[in-house]
Design an enzyme around this catalytic site. Sequence first.
Site, mmCIF file in Angstrom:
data_model
loop_
_atom_site.group_PDB
_atom_site.id
_atom_site.type_symbol
_atom_site.label_atom_id
_atom_site.label_comp_id
_atom_site.label_asym_id
_atom_site.label_seq_id
_atom_site.Cartn_x
_atom_site.Cartn_y
_atom_site.Cartn_z
ATOM 1 C CD GLU A 259 -2.925 -1.267 0.487
ATOM 2 O OE1 GLU A 259 -3.187 -0.259 -0.198
ATOM 3 O OE2 GLU A 259 -3.554 -2.320 0.401
ATOM 4 C CB CYS A 298 -2.753 6.219 2.288
ATOM 5 S SG CYS A 298 -3.971 5.227 3.159
HETATM 6 P P1 NAP Z 1 8.340 4.951 4.645
HETATM 7 O O1 NAP Z 1 9.429 5.875 4.942
HETATM 8 O O2 NAP Z 1 8.395 4.175 3.393
HETATM 9 O O3 NAP Z 1 8.244 3.987 5.907
HETATM 10 C C1 NAP Z 1 7.270 2.980 6.006
HETATM 11 C C2 NAP Z 1 7.794 1.859 6.875
HETATM 12 O O4 NAP Z 1 8.905 1.220 6.234
HETATM 13 C C3 NAP Z 1 8.305 2.320 8.234
HETATM 14 O O5 NAP Z 1 7.974 1.333 9.197
HETATM 15 C C4 NAP Z 1 9.812 2.382 8.019
HETATM 16 O O6 NAP Z 1 10.538 2.259 9.218
HETATM 17 C C5 NAP Z 1 10.016 1.178 7.121
HETATM 18 N N1 NAP Z 1 11.226 1.219 6.324
HETATM 19 C C6 NAP Z 1 11.984 2.300 5.967
HETATM 20 N N2 NAP Z 1 13.016 1.896 5.205
HETATM 21 C C7 NAP Z 1 12.914 0.549 5.075
HETATM 22 C C8 NAP Z 1 13.689 -0.445 4.399
HETATM 23 N N3 NAP Z 1 14.770 -0.137 3.695
HETATM 24 N N4 NAP Z 1 13.284 -1.745 4.493
HETATM 25 C C9 NAP Z 1 12.183 -2.078 5.194
HETATM 26 N N5 NAP Z 1 11.429 -1.184 5.850
HETATM 27 C C10 NAP Z 1 11.769 0.119 5.785
HETATM 28 O O7 NAP Z 1 6.925 5.652 4.606
HETATM 29 P P2 NAP Z 1 6.327 6.690 5.649
HETATM 30 O O8 NAP Z 1 7.012 7.958 5.341
HETATM 31 O O9 NAP Z 1 6.355 6.137 7.024
HETATM 32 O O10 NAP Z 1 4.799 6.720 5.217
HETATM 33 C C11 NAP Z 1 4.239 7.720 4.427
HETATM 34 C C12 NAP Z 1 3.789 7.135 3.108
HETATM 35 O O11 NAP Z 1 2.967 5.997 3.314
HETATM 36 C C13 NAP Z 1 2.957 8.092 2.313
HETATM 37 O O12 NAP Z 1 3.537 8.233 1.053
HETATM 38 C C14 NAP Z 1 1.585 7.439 2.200
HETATM 39 O O13 NAP Z 1 0.938 7.653 0.988
HETATM 40 C C15 NAP Z 1 1.869 6.002 2.411
HETATM 41 N N6 NAP Z 1 0.731 5.358 3.044
HETATM 42 C C16 NAP Z 1 -0.038 4.516 2.316
HETATM 43 C C17 NAP Z 1 -1.117 3.882 2.897
HETATM 44 C C18 NAP Z 1 -2.000 2.951 2.125
HETATM 45 O O14 NAP Z 1 -2.797 2.252 2.731
HETATM 46 N N7 NAP Z 1 -1.903 2.905 0.829
HETATM 47 C C19 NAP Z 1 -1.409 4.102 4.243
HETATM 48 C C20 NAP Z 1 -0.600 4.970 4.952
HETATM 49 C C21 NAP Z 1 0.482 5.593 4.344
HETATM 50 P P3 NAP Z 1 11.094 3.571 9.991
HETATM 51 O O15 NAP Z 1 9.902 4.351 10.390
HETATM 52 O O16 NAP Z 1 11.818 3.002 11.144
HETATM 53 O O17 NAP Z 1 11.956 4.288 8.995
#
Ligand code: NAP
Length: 525
Positions: A259, A298
């Site tokens: 997602e 999101c």
């Molecule tokens: P993110 O930076 O991609 O982080 C998401 C998760 O991935 C966090 O738990 C993060 O841990 C972890 N992570 C980071 N680097 C990683 C790696 N190399 N390998 C494995 N895991 C890793 O995203 P975010 O900034 O938290 O979230 C915002 C985004 O999420 C927005 O763009 C939004 O559109 C999207 N979103 C989508 C939905 C949906 O249902 N479609 C729902 C909510 C949000 P850390 O926090 O420890 O870095």
Amino acid sequence: MSDCPLLPNHFAGRWQTATDEGTPLLDPVKGTPLVRVGRAGLDLAEGFAFARTQGGNALRAMTYRQRATLLGEIVKVLQANRDAYYEIATANCGTVTKDSAVDIDGAIFTLGFYAKQGDALGDATCLLDGARIRMAKDPVFQTQHVMSPTRGVALFINAFNFPSWGLWEKAAPALLSGVPVIVKPATATAWLTQRMVKDVVDAGILPAGALSIVCGSSAGLMDQLQPFDVVSFTGSAETAKIIRSHPAVAEKSVRCNIEADSLNSALLDPAAAEGDEAFNLLVSEVAREMTVKSGQKCTAIRRVFVPRALYAAAAKAIGAKLAKYPVGDPRNESVRMGALVSREQFNSVTAGIAQIKTEAEVLFDGSESPLVDADASVAACVAPVLLGSKQPVNARVLHEVEVFGPVATLMAYDDEAQAYDLIRRGEGSLVCSLYSADPAFTARATLALADSHGRVHAISPDVAAVQSGHGNVMPMSLHGGPGRAGGGEELGGLRALGFYHRRSAVQASVAALDILAQTATPFTL
Ligand code: NAP
């Protein structure tokens, strides 16, 4: 740091505290540290094996009805501790009460929904998919598709915006399916997830290994995955790319649900007029979507399409609504919109607005009003900003950049076909909402847009009072979207169980299929 507690992880069936200082989680309004999280010293292989064997075996030994009862027990524990969750959300997520409810009560509602759905599946341990089909002239040999719970773990790598709902909307169908869960919450808001897991584990509801939590770094988690495990990722498109190309997915075929970000749209009927019901419904929903959880959803509306003749009127009406949202510390009751989750998000949203401005004019900017009880140089507070473009056909950034905050762009369209083309330039989104009093337009627009959206939310005056809202994800409806939205599917009632089961075609004698059917229940949606 010493008066700032280090939260333990529940892993390998016991509470384990990191061997280093961990990372402090901050109050996004005051910038002060609240708690710390970390996972240094955890033996990842041990924890994954424990969940897979102990947790998985115990859950699979139960029937759907028994596991549904566990979900019902989880609901009771979360209800009993609700006040503490609201306090944590205010402090660590910066949300006003009604926005915390979307996360906290949304999770409890979803768990309750799956508890009911699971109970209806009865005392079975696997699912029958469709009817038997004869394989030969003699009906003794037939095929029956069955769905059995996968013998692996479900790893959830979650985003920061829904620390509660993000866990439980996935855990409910996983646990109901008999699959143990390991959750890795996003670091910035991990406190609420950790506290909920702690309450449920301490209540002794679930078998050992059924629910584990790893806070802090994600390093090495994907390396632990084996062929029958599944991973569900919610977050940015950039991290999604890393997950998808990890050898666990690329080489071991670990099932993966993504997602990611999405440029959701709202579309006003070309026949609408200023001030009519469809117009007013769109205006209210856009203002609401921009401000709920400070636009960190999101599913939030990012692009708003109105007939060219209504562009100025829509800009004025949405701006007038946004002007009624005081922004600041959620502890002050006059505040209607709190903070973003962190100063990093503040920087990212500010940069995103600057990028959108290269192709759009500013129609409303709430930053002209002062913050309430918050220091603008410290707090992660961003006021709502409505941008606009009369030439969206020529734009690129407007259809590509998701600003994860209280920001949307109004766009003028010339005819229906052009509006559909512009919406599709989001390259696949979670949701598109339609505002019209004309059911024929609604049906036409739905057909034009359904294939590029996980959900079409069509609002007409007759449903205005009972509709669930553009951005609210309801457990009975599918959540997910094609293309850049990640290509994932969650929820949708019992459809969600599909991700945690493996479908097999059993080709056998009727006698064997009859015995098999005694432990199975039809998978009817
Ligand atoms: P993110 O930076 O991609 O982080 C998401 C998760 O991935 C966090 O738990 C993060 O841990 C972890 N992570 C980071 N680097 C990683 C790696 N190399 N390998 C494995 N895991 C890793 O995203 P975010 O900034 O938290 O979230 C915002 C985004 O999420 C927005 O763009 C939004 O559109 C999207 N979103 C989508 C939905 C949906 O249902 N479609 C729902 C909510 C949000 P850390 O926090 O420890 O870095």
